[in-house]
Design a protein around this motif. Sequence first.
Motif, mmCIF file in Angstrom:
data_model
loop_
_atom_site.group_PDB
_atom_site.id
_atom_site.type_symbol
_atom_site.label_atom_id
_atom_site.label_comp_id
_atom_site.label_asym_id
_atom_site.label_seq_id
_atom_site.Cartn_x
_atom_site.Cartn_y
_atom_site.Cartn_z
ATOM 1 N N ARG A 1 0.821 -1.205 0.000
ATOM 2 C CA ARG A 1 0.000 0.000 0.000
ATOM 3 C C ARG A 1 0.861 1.262 0.000
ATOM 4 O O ARG A 1 0.583 2.235 -0.710
ATOM 5 C CB ARG A 1 -0.911 -0.018 1.229
ATOM 6 C CG ARG A 1 -2.025 1.045 1.206
ATOM 7 C CD ARG A 1 -1.691 2.189 2.118
ATOM 8 N NE ARG A 1 -1.483 1.740 3.465
ATOM 9 C CZ ARG A 1 -0.893 2.451 4.401
ATOM 10 N NH1 ARG A 1 -0.454 3.663 4.116
ATOM 11 N NH2 ARG A 1 -0.713 1.971 5.637
ATOM 12 N N HIS B 1 -6.447 1.578 -4.103
ATOM 13 C CA HIS B 1 -7.688 1.214 -3.397
ATOM 14 C C HIS B 1 -7.746 -0.288 -3.143
ATOM 15 O O HIS B 1 -8.224 -0.727 -2.074
ATOM 16 C CB HIS B 1 -8.901 1.663 -4.208
ATOM 17 C CG HIS B 1 -9.108 3.153 -4.209
ATOM 18 N ND1 HIS B 1 -9.200 3.895 -3.041
ATOM 19 C CD2 HIS B 1 -9.217 4.056 -5.225
ATOM 20 C CE1 HIS B 1 -9.375 5.173 -3.326
ATOM 21 N NE2 HIS B 1 -9.376 5.296 -4.648
ATOM 22 N N LYS C 1 -5.563 -0.857 -0.264
ATOM 23 C CA LYS C 1 -6.267 -0.433 0.954
ATOM 24 C C LYS C 1 -7.304 -1.457 1.377
ATOM 25 O O LYS C 1 -7.443 -1.772 2.567
ATOM 26 C CB LYS C 1 -6.938 0.925 0.695
ATOM 27 C CG LYS C 1 -5.977 2.103 0.608
ATOM 28 C CD LYS C 1 -5.430 2.509 1.957
ATOM 29 C CE LYS C 1 -6.495 3.181 2.793
ATOM 30 N NZ LYS C 1 -5.942 3.655 4.090
#
Length: 529
Positions: free
Chosen positions: A128, A318, A321
């Motif tokens: 990430r 994303h 995440k």
Amino acid sequence: MDHHDHASFGEKVRGAFDEMDSKRQRAVEREDWIGTMTRMRVDLPGSLVIDLFEKVDTNKDGVLSFSEFQRFAEVYPTLLDSLYYRSKDYWTDIAQLESIEEAKAVYNDLREREHQVSVALHEVQVQRQEQEVHLAAAENALDEVQAREEEFKAAFNAAQHNTSRAKQRVAERNEELAGHRERERQCIHDLHDTQRDTQEMLERLKLQEADVHQAEERLRHVERMLLEHKRDLESKNAAREQAQSEVYASQAREQTAQSSLVEAQICVQHAVEQAIMADNEVAAFVEVEEQSKSALSGASAEVGKAQAKRDVELRDYHAAKDREAQSLVMQESARAATETQGHAIQALEVRNSEFNEHRRAVEAEEAPLLEQEALIREQRDNLDMREAQLRSDVHVFTAHSGRSPGSSPHGGANALMARQDALAAAAVMQHQQQQHQHQQAAALVAAAAAAAAPPPPLPPIQYTRSGTVSALPDSARVLRDPYGAASAAHFAGRRGDLFPPPAALHGSLSHFSPSRFRAAAVTTRLRYP
């Protein structure tokens, strides 16, 4: 540790025999007997264990059959109960330990899973962070490309504006060129007209000169007509002078027209040059515009690629995440499962520890009963041996004396009565000992149950002294049972806030052991309902 399963005598015999018969050969060997006694932690001397095996092995074949073991159980009921319940407790402890080991294995698996999830979470967090760096780089690249695109747009707009202005100037130059060409054509037309007039004037001049020559000729030949033609000559001369002036004027106009034509041609040439320069400028601006347009197209393509790359990086970010959130949930779930399993293991270990502690306490309270039972049985065997010896002595005596057992009205009868009295006393003693032994065993069993559950309320027996707290002790004293009185007083003292301490009412009770207190409390509760 459930000692209230209401197993029958046969079930206890079968259970204890199967526990000793480890080889499943329907017989118990000496090693199985000793091993079972050791494994069940029967606290008896080794010689006594071997003596018991020798006594039970009635046919002396070195093994115990089921029938021999059944007779042993009838003779040693307390030891049978001890073996049966200790076997259950032993396997219960084994099952609990196996459950603890299985729970620990599951706990270790959960810890390993938690570690794996933590490692995976760290990797996801690193990914990430990398995606954040990539996304920031993509956004910076997109900003740079968009800035270049804006610059190219501004240059393209400026090039379009310059091209428009250049085209406008070309149009203006073309209009001026058209005006100059029109003036040139007008000058050429005027020049032609002037040249034509000059030519006409020259022709008229020639005609006039011819007329003058003719007139002079006529003047010379006709002097008579001199006077007539003098006026004509003067008029012709005047006409000639006028024609010459007109020729001169026409020539002047021709020169002026030629000058105007030259100027017009110069203006046309200058206008053509300016038009050519304007065309070249327009071409240059058009080329710059095309270059700007191409650069703008390239910048737009780069912007599209940068936006696509930014979108991919944003989607990957994303996704990272989401994976991080899922890994966090999995980590929390794994940590919760590990903590739950750890608490379960602690509960199992505490339960097993309490079970073993209770088991050791019961075994410790049971040990003197087993020793007492073995001692009573040995005394009974000794009495049986003494009875057999007495019978043998009586038989030898009667044989040597020549008397039958009933020949003397007093001697044989007295001997038989003495023997019967001795046997009756021994039987009563043995019965009392066995009854006392069974009562103690029942008291221990009931005490074990009472230790795990709150005691029931005392019976509502009322006396005049101190109420319920002294009812059971006074009842025991009326029945001349000091042990029961002390046990009842201790039982009443366990009530705490509901009853005064027994030591404050009946003196010190420190000479009674806690195990006797518990057994006596249950016995008193059962004996005086």
